[in-house]
Write an enzyme that holds these catalytic residues in place. Structure first.
Site, PDB file in Angstrom:
ATOM      1  N   ARG A 326     -22.206   5.230   2.916  1.00  0.00           N
ATOM      2  CA  ARG A 326     -20.686   5.038   3.448  1.00  0.00           C
ATOM      3  C   ARG A 326     -19.759   5.015   2.209  1.00  0.00           C
ATOM      4  O   ARG A 326     -18.521   5.667   2.467  1.00  0.00           O
ATOM      5  CB  ARG A 326     -20.728   3.680   4.246  1.00  0.00           C
ATOM      6  CG  ARG A 326     -21.908   3.346   5.193  1.00  0.00           C
ATOM      7  CD  ARG A 326     -21.952   2.019   5.709  1.00  0.00           C
ATOM      8  NE  ARG A 326     -22.087   1.121   4.831  1.00  0.00           N
ATOM      9  CZ  ARG A 326     -22.203  -0.076   4.929  1.00  0.00           C
ATOM     10  NH1 ARG A 326     -21.884  -0.838   6.079  1.00  0.00           N
ATOM     11  NH2 ARG A 326     -22.691  -1.041   3.936  1.00  0.00           N
ATOM     12  N   ASP A 372     -17.605  -1.211   1.001  1.00  0.00           N
ATOM     13  CA  ASP A 372     -16.098  -1.970   0.696  1.00  0.00           C
ATOM     14  C   ASP A 372     -15.529  -1.574  -0.492  1.00  0.00           C
ATOM     15  O   ASP A 372     -14.327  -1.762  -0.587  1.00  0.00           O
ATOM     16  CB  ASP A 372     -16.396  -3.621   0.503  1.00  0.00           C
ATOM     17  CG  ASP A 372     -16.878  -4.044   2.027  1.00  0.00           C
ATOM     18  OD1 ASP A 372     -16.327  -3.452   2.947  1.00  0.00           O
ATOM     19  OD2 ASP A 372     -17.464  -4.939   2.322  1.00  0.00           O
TER      20      ASP A 372
HETATM   21  N1  CMX Z   1     -21.050  -8.787  -9.181  1.00  0.00           N
HETATM   22  C1  CMX Z   1     -21.501  -9.840 -10.037  1.00  0.00           C
HETATM   23  N2  CMX Z   1     -22.879 -10.374  -9.779  1.00  0.00           N
HETATM   24  C2  CMX Z   1     -23.547 -10.058  -8.516  1.00  0.00           C
HETATM   25  C3  CMX Z   1     -23.285  -9.016  -7.617  1.00  0.00           C
HETATM   26  C4  CMX Z   1     -21.886  -8.500  -8.133  1.00  0.00           C
HETATM   27  N3  CMX Z   1     -21.157  -7.298  -7.290  1.00  0.00           N
HETATM   28  N4  CMX Z   1     -23.863  -8.726  -6.786  1.00  0.00           N
HETATM   29  C5  CMX Z   1     -24.993  -9.633  -6.830  1.00  0.00           C
HETATM   30  N5  CMX Z   1     -24.561 -10.357  -7.932  1.00  0.00           N
HETATM   31  C6  CMX Z   1     -25.302 -11.630  -8.606  1.00  0.00           C
HETATM   32  C7  CMX Z   1     -25.627 -12.416  -7.348  1.00  0.00           C
HETATM   33  O1  CMX Z   1     -24.259 -13.111  -7.129  1.00  0.00           O
HETATM   34  C8  CMX Z   1     -26.735 -13.205  -7.619  1.00  0.00           C
HETATM   35  O2  CMX Z   1     -26.200 -14.030  -8.814  1.00  0.00           O
HETATM   36  P1  CMX Z   1     -27.061 -15.775  -8.788  1.00  0.00           P
HETATM   37  O3  CMX Z   1     -28.467 -15.400  -9.060  1.00  0.00           O
HETATM   38  O4  CMX Z   1     -26.211 -16.199 -10.010  1.00  0.00           O
HETATM   39  O5  CMX Z   1     -26.805 -16.230  -7.455  1.00  0.00           O
HETATM   40  C9  CMX Z   1     -27.517 -12.187  -8.493  1.00  0.00           C
HETATM   41  O6  CMX Z   1     -26.917 -11.070  -8.745  1.00  0.00           O
HETATM   42  C10 CMX Z   1     -28.640 -11.979  -7.487  1.00  0.00           C
HETATM   43  O7  CMX Z   1     -27.971 -11.371  -6.126  1.00  0.00           O
HETATM   44  P2  CMX Z   1     -28.554 -10.308  -5.548  1.00  0.00           P
HETATM   45  O8  CMX Z   1     -29.784 -10.521  -4.706  1.00  0.00           O
HETATM   46  O9  CMX Z   1     -28.681  -8.953  -6.042  1.00  0.00           O
HETATM   47  O10 CMX Z   1     -27.402  -9.928  -4.248  1.00  0.00           O
HETATM   48  P3  CMX Z   1     -27.633 -10.991  -2.899  1.00  0.00           P
HETATM   49  O11 CMX Z   1     -28.375 -10.142  -1.839  1.00  0.00           O
HETATM   50  O12 CMX Z   1     -27.790 -12.165  -3.198  1.00  0.00           O
HETATM   51  O13 CMX Z   1     -26.062 -10.552  -2.231  1.00  0.00           O
HETATM   52  C11 CMX Z   1     -23.887  -9.468  -1.977  1.00  0.00           C
HETATM   53  C12 CMX Z   1     -25.530  -9.485  -1.793  1.00  0.00           C
HETATM   54  C13 CMX Z   1     -23.558  -8.085  -1.289  1.00  0.00           C
HETATM   55  C14 CMX Z   1     -23.433 -10.762  -1.405  1.00  0.00           C
HETATM   56  C15 CMX Z   1     -23.854  -9.302  -3.410  1.00  0.00           C
HETATM   57  O14 CMX Z   1     -24.160  -8.315  -4.111  1.00  0.00           O
HETATM   58  C16 CMX Z   1     -22.079  -9.489  -3.867  1.00  0.00           C
HETATM   59  O15 CMX Z   1     -21.710 -10.697  -3.836  1.00  0.00           O
HETATM   60  N6  CMX Z   1     -21.377  -8.320  -4.076  1.00  0.00           N
HETATM   61  C17 CMX Z   1     -20.063  -8.599  -4.201  1.00  0.00           C
HETATM   62  C18 CMX Z   1     -19.544  -8.798  -2.585  1.00  0.00           C
HETATM   63  C19 CMX Z   1     -19.654  -7.555  -1.622  1.00  0.00           C
HETATM   64  O16 CMX Z   1     -19.180  -6.512  -2.272  1.00  0.00           O
HETATM   65  N7  CMX Z   1     -19.805  -7.763  -0.724  1.00  0.00           N
HETATM   66  C20 CMX Z   1     -19.831  -6.731   0.354  1.00  0.00           C
HETATM   67  C21 CMX Z   1     -21.251  -6.450   0.873  1.00  0.00           C
HETATM   68  C22 CMX Z   1     -21.194  -5.283   1.964  1.00  0.00           C
HETATM   69  C23 CMX Z   1     -20.761  -6.065   3.661  1.00  0.00           C
HETATM   70  O17 CMX Z   1     -21.619  -6.745   3.669  1.00  0.00           O
HETATM   71  O18 CMX Z   1     -19.867  -5.804   3.806  1.00  0.00           O
END
Ligand code: CMX
Length: 434
Positions: A326, A372
């Site tokens: 996307r 996003d």
């Molecule tokens: N920046 C910094 N750290 C990140 C990150 C990012 N973009 N993405 C993941 N991480 C971190 C997580 O915060 C987590 O840290 P902790 O262990 O300290 O808690 C670690 O990496 C592991 O996370 P993950 O298993 O890779 O990702 P999750 O499945 O837990 O979360 C998501 C997924 C999208 C919430 C996360 O990647 C994130 O917060 N991204 C930024 C927000 C974002 O772009 N959201 C939109 C997603 C799309 C949508 O649904 O619209």
């Protein structure tokens, strides 16, 4: 009856049989096991939902009814001379599973235009909300305020067979989908354009009518069609889809269920990330005196964000492990329509800079951009700069997927969702902690 509803009526009995055979003959077979971390880790990866409307492969990205995004863009019918397909055709595809003909699409468009009148009281509700109300609260409030229109509720109160549930759910879902572009555009005009409302042109298609009511010229109509299609569905486990399904499982109607889904979409880890991306990009631009930064200073800024304990919005995903297709589709649009846009250049630079940093940091499982990371910059280019509004547009698109799922939920008699919880002590005992 519309062609689309007739098609569903044809398909539902065979589908019910398929599911009932699966459950009767294989109901006790194990397809997944629950691990302790999943109870505290947002049930990540747990295989406990089913939908045929879309499937998210971690490496390939989303397929809608088996079609990739490029395939949908190529195969779905388009308005004469247009670059992007009718949203109406995408609705038909998600709901029925069949690629629509031109005639099918025209039928959905006609049906939507007949259902599109928004009750006047909705605008009174919105006008009475405090001026600093977030547009997502306005969107959610508008949807739940229309709950009194629900045909499902009326027919349920009169007494109806379970086999018939999908029919009023279909009517509610279609009524809702048809009204959302106008509600969204009017929220925008009320809040950011001095309440100067542009009346709809029901003869226009879903995307073009939205662009018209927003007051933004071509090719914003093309962008709107693309945007709504891309945001429509991402299988069942994401927050907005899962909440809509969960609330609907209590036989709450489409208005209750979808507004609940929108409250989930409004979280910064989900749909609100598109506004967070723009807020964050603006901070970068301000810091760099509104010039595209060098890679070195951008790298510094990304590390600063991470070191202050924040996430890089628009990067990472709970399921995806590659660049979100996307994102790629929106990038293709930008390369065609706005290759010299300064902010697009910055977004492109982030695509080079952020993934290696996230890999180096070693936390995020997916260092690549999600949907996003790109959507806001396209809106900004066409003058829709009020980024608080972006998630509302995500919501209009998301409606198509989650409401299609809700119709199928009722068609196949999906049960009340009620998983079991355990106490911490029980879990400790189960793993042998004394
Ligand atoms: N920046 C910094 N750290 C990140 C990150 C990012 N973009 N993405 C993941 N991480 C971190 C997580 O915060 C987590 O840290 P902790 O262990 O300290 O808690 C670690 O990496 C592991 O996370 P993950 O298993 O890779 O990702 P999750 O499945 O837990 O979360 C998501 C997924 C999208 C919430 C996360 O990647 C994130 O917060 N991204 C930024 C927000 C974002 O772009 N959201 C939109 C997603 C799309 C949508 O649904 O619209």
């Amino acid at each position: 009856m519309s062609r689309m509803k007739m098609k569903l009526q044809e398909k539902i009995p065979a589908y019910r049989d398929r599911i009932s055979t699966l459950v009767k003959e294989h109901g006790q077979e194990v397809i997944d096991q629950v691990k302790v971390f999943q109870l505290y880790g947002g049930m990540r990866g747990l295989k406990c939902l089913s939908t045929d409307i879309s499937y998210l492969d971690p490496d390939e990205g989303i397929r809608f009814r088996g079609y990739t995004i490029p395939e949908c863009l190529q195969k779905l019918p388009k308005p004469a001379g247009a670059e992007m397909p009718y949203v109406e055709g995408h609705v038909y595809l998600l709901l029925t599973g069949d690629m629509p003909t031109e005639e099918d699409v025209k039928d959905v468009a006609q049906d939507f235009s007949e259902r599109s009148k928004v009750p006047d009281y909705i605008y009174k509700v919105l006008a009475d909300m405090p001026k600093d109300t977030h547009p997502m609260s306005m969107f959610s409030a508008a949807i739940v305020s229309m709950q009194r229109e629900s045909l499902f509720v009326k027919q349920y109160e009169q007494g109806m067979s379970k086999m018939e549930y999908w029919q009023p759910m279909y009517e509610d879902a279609m009524n809702l989908m048809a009204k959302l572009p106008e509600i969204a555009a009017q929220i925008y005009r009320m809040k950011y354009r001095n309440n100067v409302i542009i009346p709809p042109k029901p003869e226009l298609d879903f995307g073009a009518n939205f662009a018209h009511m927003m007051g933004v010229d071509h090719p914003y109509d093309e962008l709107s069609r693309l945007y709504f299609m891309l945001h429509s569905d991402h299988e069942s486990g994401n927050v907005s889809a899962h909440i809509t399904h969960l609330v609907g499982s209590a036989l709450s109607d489409a208005y209750y269920a979808f507004s609940a889904g929108m409250n989930g979409l409004a979280g910064p880890l989900h749909g609100l990330a598109n506004q967070e991306v723009l807020r964050w990009i603006q901070r970068v631009m301000e810091k760099m005196d509104n010039k595209v930064p060098s890679k070195e200073s951008l790298t510094e800024f990304v590390w600063e964000t991470l070191n202050s304990g924040q996430v890089i919005p628009g990067y990472g995903h709970a399921v995806l492990r590659k660049t979100d297709p996307r994102y790629a589709a929106q990038r293709d649009f930008a390369l065609k329509h706005m290759p010299d846009d300064e902010m697009f250049k910055l977004v492109s630079m982030l695509y080079e800079v952020v993934p290696p940093i996230l890999v180096e940091q070693g936390k995020a499982k997916n260092p690549w951009p999600n949907v996003d990371a790109h959507s806001g910059v396209l809106q900004w280019h066409y003058g829709v700069k009020e980024y608080d509004f972006y998630t509302v547009m995500f919501g209009v698109g998301r409606a198509i997927g989650v409401l299609s799922n809700l119709i199928w939920d009722r068609a196949v008699g999906q049960a009340l969702e009620r998983p079991k919880s355990l106490t911490t002590e029980m879990l400790e005992k189960a793993v042998g902690i004394k």
